[in-house]
Design a protein around this motif. Sequence first.
Motif, short mmCIF file in Angstrom:
data_model
loop_
_atom_site.label_atom_id
_atom_site.label_comp_id
_atom_site.label_asym_id
_atom_site.label_seq_id
_atom_site.Cartn_x
_atom_site.Cartn_y
_atom_site.Cartn_z
N ARG A 15 -2.98 -1.06 7.31
CA ARG A 15 -3.16 -1.75 6.03
C ARG A 15 -4.62 -1.73 5.60
O ARG A 15 -4.94 -1.41 4.45
CB ARG A 15 -2.65 -3.18 6.11
N VAL A 16 -5.53 -2.04 6.50
CA VAL A 16 -6.96 -2.05 6.19
C VAL A 16 -7.43 -0.65 5.81
O VAL A 16 -8.14 -0.47 4.81
CB VAL A 16 -7.78 -2.62 7.38
N ALA A 17 -7.02 0.35 6.57
CA ALA A 17 -7.44 1.73 6.28
C ALA A 17 -6.92 2.19 4.92
O ALA A 17 -7.64 2.85 4.16
CB ALA A 17 -6.95 2.68 7.38
N PHE A 18 -5.68 1.83 4.61
CA PHE A 18 -5.11 2.22 3.31
C PHE A 18 -5.89 1.56 2.17
O PHE A 18 -6.26 2.22 1.19
CB PHE A 18 -3.63 1.81 3.24
N GLU A 19 -6.14 0.27 2.29
CA GLU A 19 -6.85 -0.44 1.23
C GLU A 19 -8.29 0.03 1.10
O GLU A 19 -8.82 0.12 -0.01
CB GLU A 19 -6.76 -1.95 1.44
N GLU A 20 -8.94 0.38 2.21
CA GLU A 20 -10.29 0.93 2.12
C GLU A 20 -10.29 2.29 1.44
O GLU A 20 -11.15 2.59 0.62
CB GLU A 20 -10.91 1.06 3.52
N THR A 21 -9.31 3.11 1.78
CA THR A 21 -9.22 4.46 1.23
C THR A 21 -8.93 4.44 -0.27
O THR A 21 -9.47 5.25 -1.02
CB THR A 21 -8.14 5.28 1.96
N THR A 22 -8.11 3.51 -0.70
CA THR A 22 -7.72 3.45 -2.12
C THR A 22 -8.49 2.40 -2.90
O THR A 22 -8.17 2.14 -4.05
CB THR A 22 -6.21 3.18 -2.26
N GLY A 23 -9.47 1.79 -2.28
CA GLY A 23 -10.25 0.77 -2.96
C GLY A 23 -9.47 -0.48 -3.29
O GLY A 23 -9.85 -1.23 -4.18
N GLY A 24 -8.39 -0.71 -2.58
CA GLY A 24 -7.59 -1.91 -2.82
C GLY A 24 -6.82 -1.89 -4.12
O GLY A 24 -6.35 -2.92 -4.59
N THR A 25 -6.65 -0.70 -4.73
CA THR A 25 -5.94 -0.63 -6.01
C THR A 25 -4.45 -0.84 -5.85
O THR A 25 -3.77 -1.13 -6.82
CB THR A 25 -6.17 0.74 -6.68
N TRP A 26 -3.94 -0.68 -4.65
CA TRP A 26 -2.52 -0.89 -4.39
C TRP A 26 -2.41 -1.68 -3.09
O TRP A 26 -2.21 -1.12 -2.02
CB TRP A 26 -1.82 0.46 -4.28
N PRO A 27 -2.59 -3.00 -3.16
CA PRO A 27 -2.58 -3.79 -1.93
C PRO A 27 -1.23 -3.71 -1.24
O PRO A 27 -0.19 -3.69 -1.89
CB PRO A 27 -2.88 -5.21 -2.41
N LEU A 28 -1.28 -3.62 0.07
CA LEU A 28 -0.06 -3.54 0.87
C LEU A 28 0.23 -4.87 1.54
O LEU A 28 -0.66 -5.49 2.11
CB LEU A 28 -0.21 -2.48 1.96
N ASN A 29 1.47 -5.27 1.50
CA ASN A 29 1.94 -6.42 2.25
C ASN A 29 2.13 -5.95 3.69
O ASN A 29 2.71 -4.89 3.93
CB ASN A 29 3.26 -6.88 1.62
N ILE A 30 1.67 -6.71 4.65
CA ILE A 30 1.76 -6.30 6.05
C ILE A 30 3.22 -6.08 6.47
O ILE A 30 3.52 -5.19 7.26
CB ILE A 30 1.03 -7.29 7.00
N GLY A 31 4.14 -6.85 5.90
CA GLY A 31 5.56 -6.64 6.18
C GLY A 31 6.02 -5.28 5.71
O GLY A 31 6.84 -4.63 6.37
#
Length: 184
Positions: free
Chosen positions: A16-32
């Motif tokens: 989740r952290v890596a995805f949000e860092e890579t995309t600048g948090g433009t599409w936040p992911l729910n941990i579930g």
Amino acid sequence: MLALLRRGPMYGYQLRVAFEETTGGTWPLNIGQVYTTLSRLERDGLAVALPESETGQRPYSITDAGRADLDAWFTTPVQRGERPRDELAIKLALALTTAGVDVPRVIQAQRSATMRALQEYTRLKNRTATPTDLSWLLVLDAMIFQAEAEVRWLDHCETTVVRHARTTPPTETGAEEPAKERAR
């Protein structure tokens, strides 16, 4: 998730952290959502769960089938027809066919919001202009280009609505009749 797992084994929170860092948090992911996706990837043989770490986290690793699937995804163009529905286009279509809706006001409200977003994206881009943030800069560029295109489309919609209003006589009730009715 597969692209992130290709970097090396990770557990859900790391993904989740890596995805949000890579995309600048433009599409936040729910941990579930992350763990649901990991379960599907494991079920489909694209990722495998590794033994739990000493801290109780279970990392996942990409499989050979996952690498092949990821390579196919990267080399397959995104089809325009596969994109999600455009809520704004639907909103304007419904506004045009719903009595009492001030369509130019709907267009102007959206244009103002889009211009504010465009200014924010541009400000973020100017603050983040470092070579190490290339993925984030490209995501920002995509958001800027999409906002610019939306503003151009809204300008086109406004012009078309005004032109249509000048050339279409009102019905007896004072409201314009739908195009399908005029065509009959």
